[in-house]
Design a protein around this motif. Structure first.
Motif, PDB file in Angstrom:
ATOM      1  N   TYR A  10     -23.442   0.760 -46.969  1.00 38.53           N
ATOM      2  CA  TYR A  10     -23.831   1.873 -46.439  1.00 38.53           C
ATOM      3  C   TYR A  10     -25.624   1.534 -45.951  1.00 38.53           C
ATOM      4  CZ  TYR A  10     -21.435   3.761 -50.846  1.00 38.53           C
ATOM      5  OH  TYR A  10     -20.009   4.356 -51.652  1.00 38.53           O
ATOM      6  N   CYS A  11     -26.479   0.289 -45.574  1.00 38.53           N
ATOM      7  CA  CYS A  11     -27.451   0.056 -44.369  1.00 38.53           C
ATOM      8  C   CYS A  11     -26.671   1.292 -43.625  1.00 38.53           C
ATOM      9  CB  CYS A  11     -28.016  -0.528 -45.000  1.00 38.53           C
ATOM     10  SG  CYS A  11     -29.456  -0.947 -47.213  1.00 38.53           S
ATOM     11  N   GLU A  12     -25.429   0.241 -42.944  1.00 31.28           N
ATOM     12  CA  GLU A  12     -25.386   0.208 -41.628  1.00 31.28           C
ATOM     13  C   GLU A  12     -24.894   1.637 -41.443  1.00 31.28           C
ATOM     14  OE1 GLU A  12     -25.067  -0.981 -37.892  1.00 31.28           O
ATOM     15  OE2 GLU A  12     -25.597  -1.724 -38.998  1.00 31.28           O
ATOM     16  N   VAL A  13     -24.158   2.370 -42.851  1.00 23.71           N
ATOM     17  CA  VAL A  13     -23.840   4.007 -42.369  1.00 23.71           C
ATOM     18  C   VAL A  13     -24.875   5.373 -42.071  1.00 23.71           C
ATOM     19  CG1 VAL A  13     -23.435   5.595 -43.526  1.00 23.71           C
ATOM     20  CG2 VAL A  13     -21.766   3.506 -43.668  1.00 23.71           C
ATOM     21  N   PHE A  14     -26.545   4.051 -42.738  1.00 23.08           N
ATOM     22  CA  PHE A  14     -26.893   4.998 -42.278  1.00 23.08           C
ATOM     23  C   PHE A  14     -27.817   4.580 -41.185  1.00 23.08           C
ATOM     24  CE2 PHE A  14     -31.591   5.428 -42.483  1.00 23.08           C
ATOM     25  CZ  PHE A  14     -32.071   6.732 -42.709  1.00 23.08           C
ATOM     26  N   ASN A  15     -27.826   3.969 -41.067  1.00 27.63           N
ATOM     27  CA  ASN A  15     -28.223   3.348 -39.109  1.00 27.63           C
ATOM     28  C   ASN A  15     -27.549   4.385 -38.427  1.00 27.63           C
ATOM     29  OD1 ASN A  15     -29.925   1.668 -39.615  1.00 27.63           O
ATOM     30  ND2 ASN A  15     -29.238   0.455 -40.056  1.00 27.63           N
ATOM     31  N   ARG A  16     -26.386   3.941 -38.253  1.00 25.61           N
ATOM     32  CA  ARG A  16     -25.331   4.421 -37.528  1.00 25.61           C
ATOM     33  C   ARG A  16     -25.427   6.230 -37.161  1.00 25.61           C
ATOM     34  NH1 ARG A  16     -21.399   0.806 -35.001  1.00 25.61           N
ATOM     35  NH2 ARG A  16     -21.922  -0.825 -35.931  1.00 25.61           N
ATOM     36  N   LEU A  17     -25.216   6.579 -38.283  1.00 24.25           N
ATOM     37  CA  LEU A  17     -25.914   7.976 -38.521  1.00 24.25           C
ATOM     38  C   LEU A  17     -26.573   8.721 -37.891  1.00 24.25           C
ATOM     39  CD1 LEU A  17     -24.082  10.676 -39.441  1.00 24.25           C
ATOM     40  CD2 LEU A  17     -25.029  10.370 -42.100  1.00 24.25           C
ATOM     41  N   ASN A  18     -27.953   7.783 -38.446  1.00 31.81           N
ATOM     42  CA  ASN A  18     -29.123   8.410 -37.949  1.00 31.81           C
ATOM     43  C   ASN A  18     -29.660   7.993 -36.347  1.00 31.81           C
ATOM     44  OD1 ASN A  18     -31.992   9.016 -38.863  1.00 31.81           O
ATOM     45  ND2 ASN A  18     -32.145   6.703 -39.169  1.00 31.81           N
ATOM     46  N   ARG A  19     -28.624   7.902 -35.808  1.00 33.94           N
ATOM     47  CA  ARG A  19     -28.167   7.124 -34.224  1.00 33.94           C
ATOM     48  C   ARG A  19     -27.820   8.352 -33.674  1.00 33.94           C
ATOM     49  NH1 ARG A  19     -27.953   1.121 -34.936  1.00 33.94           N
ATOM     50  NH2 ARG A  19     -26.265   2.204 -34.367  1.00 33.94           N
ATOM     51  N   LEU A  20     -26.746   8.471 -34.404  1.00 33.45           N
ATOM     52  CA  LEU A  20     -25.720  10.084 -34.083  1.00 33.45           C
ATOM     53  C   LEU A  20     -26.485  11.213 -34.030  1.00 33.45           C
ATOM     54  CD1 LEU A  20     -22.750   8.989 -35.237  1.00 33.45           C
ATOM     55  CD2 LEU A  20     -23.162   8.912 -32.808  1.00 33.45           C
ATOM     56  N   VAL A  21     -27.457  11.806 -35.454  1.00 32.78           N
ATOM     57  CA  VAL A  21     -28.125  12.384 -36.131  1.00 32.78           C
ATOM     58  C   VAL A  21     -29.378  12.800 -34.965  1.00 32.78           C
ATOM     59  CG1 VAL A  21     -30.468  13.948 -36.564  1.00 32.78           C
ATOM     60  CG2 VAL A  21     -27.869  12.842 -38.026  1.00 32.78           C
ATOM     61  N   GLU A  22     -29.894  12.014 -33.323  1.00 32.02           N
ATOM     62  CA  GLU A  22     -30.831  11.671 -33.526  1.00 32.02           C
ATOM     63  C   GLU A  22     -30.379  12.559 -31.954  1.00 32.02           C
ATOM     64  OE1 GLU A  22     -32.034   7.511 -31.841  1.00 32.02           O
ATOM     65  OE2 GLU A  22     -33.236   7.779 -33.641  1.00 32.02           O
ATOM     66  N   ILE A  23     -29.135  13.338 -31.213  1.00 30.79           N
ATOM     67  CA  ILE A  23     -28.721  13.567 -30.716  1.00 30.79           C
ATOM     68  C   ILE A  23     -29.141  15.146 -30.342  1.00 30.79           C
ATOM     69  CG2 ILE A  23     -26.386  14.478 -29.397  1.00 30.79           C
ATOM     70  CD1 ILE A  23     -25.116  11.665 -30.061  1.00 30.79           C
ATOM     71  N   PHE A  24     -29.374  15.799 -31.558  1.00 32.22           N
ATOM     72  CA  PHE A  24     -29.207  17.083 -32.733  1.00 32.22           C
ATOM     73  C   PHE A  24     -30.826  17.105 -32.417  1.00 32.22           C
ATOM     74  CE2 PHE A  24     -25.118  16.012 -33.301  1.00 32.22           C
ATOM     75  CZ  PHE A  24     -24.013  17.229 -32.450  1.00 32.22           C
ATOM     76  N   GLU A  25     -31.299  16.435 -32.718  1.00 34.97           N
ATOM     77  CA  GLU A  25     -33.266  16.673 -32.483  1.00 34.97           C
ATOM     78  C   GLU A  25     -33.958  17.117 -31.025  1.00 34.97           C
ATOM     79  OE1 GLU A  25     -34.825  12.602 -34.560  1.00 34.97           O
ATOM     80  OE2 GLU A  25     -34.446  13.676 -36.775  1.00 34.97           O
TER      81      GLU A  25
ATOM     82  N   MET B  37     -24.683   8.704 -50.962  1.00 32.59           N
ATOM     83  CA  MET B  37     -24.279   9.596 -49.866  1.00 32.59           C
ATOM     84  C   MET B  37     -24.344  10.937 -49.575  1.00 32.59           C
ATOM     85  SD  MET B  37     -20.237  11.728 -48.999  1.00 32.59           S
ATOM     86  CE  MET B  37     -20.329  12.920 -49.673  1.00 32.59           C
ATOM     87  N   ARG B  38     -25.188  11.782 -50.174  1.00 28.57           N
ATOM     88  CA  ARG B  38     -25.889  12.993 -49.938  1.00 28.57           C
ATOM     89  C   ARG B  38     -27.523  12.341 -49.688  1.00 28.57           C
ATOM     90  NH1 ARG B  38     -23.569  14.518 -55.575  1.00 28.57           N
ATOM     91  NH2 ARG B  38     -25.493  14.267 -56.166  1.00 28.57           N
ATOM     92  N   PHE B  39     -28.018  10.717 -50.505  1.00 31.50           N
ATOM     93  CA  PHE B  39     -29.041  10.372 -50.259  1.00 31.50           C
ATOM     94  C   PHE B  39     -28.399  10.504 -48.507  1.00 31.50           C
ATOM     95  CE2 PHE B  39     -31.683   6.443 -48.571  1.00 31.50           C
ATOM     96  CZ  PHE B  39     -32.975   7.547 -49.264  1.00 31.50           C
ATOM     97  N   ILE B  40     -28.185   9.606 -48.419  1.00 32.26           N
ATOM     98  CA  ILE B  40     -27.952   8.987 -46.877  1.00 32.26           C
ATOM     99  C   ILE B  40     -27.858  10.583 -45.548  1.00 32.26           C
ATOM    100  CG2 ILE B  40     -26.232   8.734 -44.674  1.00 32.26           C
ATOM    101  CD1 ILE B  40     -25.604   5.969 -47.096  1.00 32.26           C
ATOM    102  N   TRP B  41     -27.014  11.642 -46.123  1.00 29.47           N
ATOM    103  CA  TRP B  41     -27.308  12.781 -45.703  1.00 29.47           C
ATOM    104  C   TRP B  41     -28.287  13.611 -44.829  1.00 29.47           C
ATOM    105  CZ3 TRP B  41     -22.309  16.673 -44.423  1.00 29.47           C
ATOM    106  CH2 TRP B  41     -21.323  15.942 -44.846  1.00 29.47           C
ATOM    107  N   ASP B  42     -28.902  13.549 -46.204  1.00 27.03           N
ATOM    108  CA  ASP B  42     -30.779  14.113 -46.305  1.00 27.03           C
ATOM    109  C   ASP B  42     -31.837  13.307 -45.206  1.00 27.03           C
ATOM    110  OD1 ASP B  42     -29.677  16.357 -47.641  1.00 27.03           O
ATOM    111  OD2 ASP B  42     -30.832  15.501 -49.665  1.00 27.03           O
ATOM    112  N   ALA B  43     -31.736  11.967 -45.434  1.00 26.76           N
ATOM    113  CA  ALA B  43     -32.002  10.800 -44.683  1.00 26.76           C
ATOM    114  C   ALA B  43     -32.093  10.776 -43.744  1.00 26.76           C
ATOM    115  CB  ALA B  43     -32.796   9.553 -45.400  1.00 26.76           C
ATOM    116  N   SER B  44     -30.969  10.849 -42.934  1.00 29.44           N
ATOM    117  CA  SER B  44     -30.723  10.684 -41.921  1.00 29.44           C
ATOM    118  C   SER B  44     -31.025  11.981 -40.817  1.00 29.44           C
ATOM    119  CB  SER B  44     -29.333  10.366 -41.819  1.00 29.44           C
ATOM    120  OG  SER B  44     -28.535  11.447 -42.039  1.00 29.44           O
TER     121      SER B  44
END
Length: 135
Positions: free
Chosen positions: A120-135, A86-93
């Motif tokens: 977890y890989c799908e959670v990473f994908n979804r989180l990545n797409r959500l984070v793009e909103i803030f970039e 989880m911590r890795f996904i938070w950082d990597a995304s």
């Protein structure tokens, strides 16, 4: 029952892709052992069968106590692996670096709700797409 748990790193290493890192981290999880079957007293039993059954039940009860203790240790270990991932996904995304703190948990909850059943890989994908909103 003595069981060797794999050593856990403080942080997950960055491999070629986040997916490689997540999949490698999942290998740190420990599978549960099989629980021993409960003895059965045969029908039309004799007193000697009851004596053997009594001894087998005492052994089984001791096995169950050991199994329960081991299961708790495995639960704790696997929970720590989940926290590392989880911590890795938070950082990597980019969740920790691009998203204001007040929105992080909400984004994580949304990504988790939508993706955790696929891994977890799908959670990473979804989180990545959500984070793009803030970039």
């Amino acid at each position: 029952m003595i069981f060797e748990f794999p050593a856990l790193p403080g942080r997950l290493p960055n491999l070629d892709t986040p997916y490689d890192t997540i999949n490698a981290a999942k290998q740190l999880k420990v599978d549960y052992p099989k629980k021993s079957p409960k003895p059965i007293l045969p029908p039309n039993h004799r007193s000697t069968d009851v004596e053997v059954y009594l001894i087998a039940m005492k052994e089984w009860e001791a096995d169950v106590e050991n199994y329960d203790a081991l299961k708790k240790q495995i639960n704790d270990h696997n929970y720590m692996v989940d926290q590392l991932i989880m911590r890795f996904i938070w950082d990597a995304s980019g969740l920790n670096s691009h998203v204001p703190e007040q929105y992080r948990q909400k984004l994580w909850d949304l990504a988790w709700a939508e993706g955790h059943s696929d891994g977890y890989c799908e959670v990473f994908n979804r989180l990545n797409r959500l984070v793009e909103i803030f970039e």
